[in-house]
Motif scaffolding. Structure first.
Motif, PDB file in Angstrom:
ATOM      1  N   THR A  28      51.145 -34.516 -61.081  1.00 50.34           N
ATOM      2  CA  THR A  28      52.293 -34.625 -60.179  1.00 50.34           C
ATOM      3  C   THR A  28      52.556 -33.247 -59.579  1.00 50.34           C
ATOM      4  N   ASN A  29      52.597 -33.184 -58.263  1.00 50.21           N
ATOM      5  CA  ASN A  29      52.509 -31.872 -57.633  1.00 50.21           C
ATOM      6  C   ASN A  29      52.818 -31.944 -56.146  1.00 50.21           C
ATOM      7  N   THR A  30      52.911 -30.789 -55.513  1.00 48.97           N
ATOM      8  CA  THR A  30      52.917 -30.712 -54.053  1.00 48.97           C
ATOM      9  C   THR A  30      51.641 -29.991 -53.661  1.00 48.97           C
ATOM     10  N   PHE A  31      50.817 -30.668 -52.875  1.00 47.71           N
ATOM     11  CA  PHE A  31      49.536 -30.105 -52.464  1.00 47.71           C
ATOM     12  C   PHE A  31      49.592 -29.677 -51.004  1.00 47.71           C
ATOM     13  N   THR A  32      48.930 -28.593 -50.709  1.00 42.66           N
ATOM     14  CA  THR A  32      48.876 -28.091 -49.340  1.00 42.66           C
ATOM     15  C   THR A  32      47.423 -27.924 -48.922  1.00 42.66           C
ATOM     16  N   LYS A  87      45.400 -26.504 -52.092  1.00 41.27           N
ATOM     17  CA  LYS A  87      46.019 -25.795 -53.217  1.00 41.27           C
ATOM     18  C   LYS A  87      47.182 -26.606 -53.751  1.00 41.27           C
ATOM     19  N   ASP A  88      47.563 -26.362 -55.011  1.00 48.19           N
ATOM     20  CA  ASP A  88      48.753 -27.033 -55.528  1.00 48.19           C
ATOM     21  C   ASP A  88      49.928 -26.060 -55.481  1.00 48.19           C
ATOM     22  N   TRP A  89      51.094 -26.511 -55.923  1.00 47.92           N
ATOM     23  CA  TRP A  89      52.294 -25.676 -55.770  1.00 47.92           C
ATOM     24  C   TRP A  89      52.241 -24.420 -56.620  1.00 47.92           C
ATOM     25  N   LYS A  90      51.350 -24.401 -57.624  1.00 49.38           N
ATOM     26  CA  LYS A  90      51.193 -23.198 -58.454  1.00 49.38           C
ATOM     27  C   LYS A  90      50.193 -22.237 -57.823  1.00 49.38           C
ATOM     28  N   ASN A  91      49.751 -22.582 -56.625  1.00 49.34           N
ATOM     29  CA  ASN A  91      48.777 -21.773 -55.887  1.00 49.34           C
ATOM     30  C   ASN A  91      47.372 -21.836 -56.488  1.00 49.34           C
ATOM     31  N   ARG A  92      47.141 -22.847 -57.338  1.00 51.78           N
ATOM     32  CA  ARG A  92      45.793 -23.027 -57.889  1.00 51.78           C
ATOM     33  C   ARG A  92      44.924 -23.686 -56.825  1.00 51.78           C
ATOM     34  N   LYS A  93      43.667 -23.270 -56.740  1.00 53.63           N
ATOM     35  CA  LYS A  93      42.762 -23.866 -55.764  1.00 53.63           C
ATOM     36  C   LYS A  93      42.264 -25.209 -56.290  1.00 53.63           C
ATOM     37  N   VAL A  94      42.576 -26.254 -55.543  1.00 54.82           N
ATOM     38  CA  VAL A  94      42.215 -27.612 -55.932  1.00 54.82           C
ATOM     39  C   VAL A  94      40.800 -27.936 -55.437  1.00 54.82           C
ATOM     40  N   HIS A  95      40.527 -27.551 -54.190  1.00 53.12           N
ATOM     41  CA  HIS A  95      39.209 -27.797 -53.601  1.00 53.12           C
ATOM     42  C   HIS A  95      39.008 -26.815 -52.447  1.00 53.12           C
ATOM     43  N   VAL A  96      37.818 -26.245 -52.366  1.00 52.86           N
ATOM     44  CA  VAL A  96      37.517 -25.315 -51.278  1.00 52.86           C
ATOM     45  C   VAL A  96      36.231 -25.751 -50.574  1.00 52.86           C
ATOM     46  N   TYR A  97      36.295 -25.805 -49.243  1.00 55.25           N
ATOM     47  CA  TYR A  97      35.138 -26.141 -48.412  1.00 55.25           C
ATOM     48  C   TYR A  97      34.936 -24.972 -47.456  1.00 55.25           C
ATOM     49  N   GLN A  98      33.745 -24.372 -47.496  1.00 51.46           N
ATOM     50  CA  GLN A  98      33.515 -23.171 -46.697  1.00 51.46           C
ATOM     51  C   GLN A  98      32.070 -23.116 -46.225  1.00 51.46           C
ATOM     52  N   ASP A  99      31.869 -22.604 -45.002  1.00 48.51           N
ATOM     53  CA  ASP A  99      30.517 -22.473 -44.450  1.00 48.51           C
ATOM     54  C   ASP A  99      29.720 -23.770 -44.565  1.00 48.51           C
ATOM     55  N   GLY A 100      30.403 -24.896 -44.305  1.00 50.24           N
ATOM     56  CA  GLY A 100      29.709 -26.170 -44.253  1.00 50.24           C
ATOM     57  C   GLY A 100      29.446 -26.884 -45.569  1.00 50.24           C
ATOM     58  N   SER A 101      29.975 -26.360 -46.681  1.00 51.53           N
ATOM     59  CA  SER A 101      29.780 -27.080 -47.950  1.00 51.53           C
ATOM     60  C   SER A 101      30.887 -26.799 -48.959  1.00 51.53           C
ATOM     61  N   ASP A 102      30.968 -27.665 -49.967  1.00 53.08           N
ATOM     62  CA  ASP A 102      31.973 -27.492 -51.020  1.00 53.08           C
ATOM     63  C   ASP A 102      31.681 -26.244 -51.832  1.00 53.08           C
ATOM     64  N   ARG A 103      32.744 -25.650 -52.373  1.00 58.19           N
ATOM     65  CA  ARG A 103      32.606 -24.445 -53.197  1.00 58.19           C
ATOM     66  C   ARG A 103      33.250 -24.684 -54.562  1.00 58.19           C
ATOM     67  N   PRO A 104      32.562 -25.460 -55.438  1.00 56.19           N
ATOM     68  CA  PRO A 104      33.163 -25.775 -56.738  1.00 56.19           C
ATOM     69  C   PRO A 104      33.464 -24.531 -57.579  1.00 56.19           C
ATOM     70  N   GLU A 105      32.688 -23.469 -57.350  1.00 60.21           N
ATOM     71  CA  GLU A 105      32.916 -22.237 -58.134  1.00 60.21           C
ATOM     72  C   GLU A 105      34.248 -21.572 -57.787  1.00 60.21           C
ATOM     73  N   GLU A 106      34.826 -21.980 -56.654  1.00 58.89           N
ATOM     74  CA  GLU A 106      36.100 -21.393 -56.213  1.00 58.89           C
ATOM     75  C   GLU A 106      37.311 -22.116 -56.804  1.00 58.89           C
ATOM     76  N   GLN A 107      37.122 -23.366 -57.238  1.00 60.48           N
ATOM     77  CA  GLN A 107      38.285 -24.148 -57.633  1.00 60.48           C
ATOM     78  C   GLN A 107      38.736 -23.863 -59.058  1.00 60.48           C
ATOM     79  N   ASP A 108      40.000 -24.175 -59.314  1.00 62.01           N
ATOM     80  CA  ASP A 108      40.587 -23.967 -60.631  1.00 62.01           C
ATOM     81  C   ASP A 108      39.959 -24.918 -61.651  1.00 62.01           C
ATOM     82  N   GLU A 109      39.804 -24.444 -62.877  1.00 65.49           N
ATOM     83  CA  GLU A 109      39.215 -25.241 -63.967  1.00 65.49           C
ATOM     84  C   GLU A 109      39.858 -26.621 -64.102  1.00 65.49           C
TER      85      GLU A 109
END
Length: 195
Positions: free
Chosen positions: A83-87, A31-53
């Motif tokens: 430019t950001n803080t990513f977690t 996630k970035d500092w705005k709490n936007r989802k940058v990338h999500v990996y779940q149940d063994g695969s990427d979840r592009p539908e979960e990430q922010d536009e």
């Protein structure tokens, strides 16, 4: 730690290596500092539908990340807007497992505590004791209703944040009958600058 790159580079890697043995049912979330989802990996695969536009089609993680523990994220075509803080957080639905086969008498006290010795959840005399728990965990925890009968002392923690080691103790008349330590998740965080 910080990562700095010049604008116009093709891609940049945000490094995060963990030695944790990651089970297949974990969620890895950048996630970035705005709490936007940058990338999500779940149940063994990427979840592009979960990430922010804003990050759509611009991120990539390693194929065998659960095996290697390399949770690094590649961000393509970085610009100053990145430019950001990513977690990066790795978690298992905040469930802290503790199953015991012991026959638990009705007068035991079950206490979950965090590494700071704050009371996360207290179960005593056959019922939950929300008045005993630390303010931080108010309305965020849940234990099974019939835990004394089943021996399932697992704790569900809602909206988990950060990294922690939790301890569950079972007491009777002030004596410790059993104790278990559970590590919940790992977390990495750093700032990223584009010039």
């Amino acid at each position: 730690s910080g990562v700095e790159v010049k604008s116009g580079v093709e891609s940049v890697q945000l490094p995060f290596i963990t030695t944790a043995d990651l089970p297949g049912d974990v969620t890895v979330e950048w996630k970035d500092w705005k709490n936007r989802k940058v990338h999500v990996y779940q149940d063994g695969s990427d979840r592009p539908e979960e990430q922010d536009e804003f990050y759509r089609n611009r991120t990539e993680m390693k194929e065998d990340l659960l095996r290697t523990g390399d949770l690094s994220l590649t961000l393509k075509h970085p610009t100053v807007r990145d430019t950001n803080t990513f977690t990066c957080r790795v978690y298992k639905e905040g469930r802290l497992p503790f199953i015991t086969t012991a026959d638990l008498p009705g007068d035991v006290t079950v206490k979950w505590k965090d590494w700071n010795y704050r009371k996360v959840h207290v179960y005593q005399d056959g019922s939950d004791r929300p008045e005993e728990q630390d303010e931080f965990y108010k309305n965020k925890t849940e234990m099974k209703k019939d835990l004394l009968r089943t021996g399932d002392l697992s704790l569900t923690l809602k909206h988990p944040t950060g990294r922690d080691t939790f301890t569950c103790g079972v007491f009777r008349e002030g004596r410790v009958l059993m104790e278990k330590q559970v590590k919940l998740w790992v977390k990495g965080q750093f700032s990223f600058y584009v010039k």
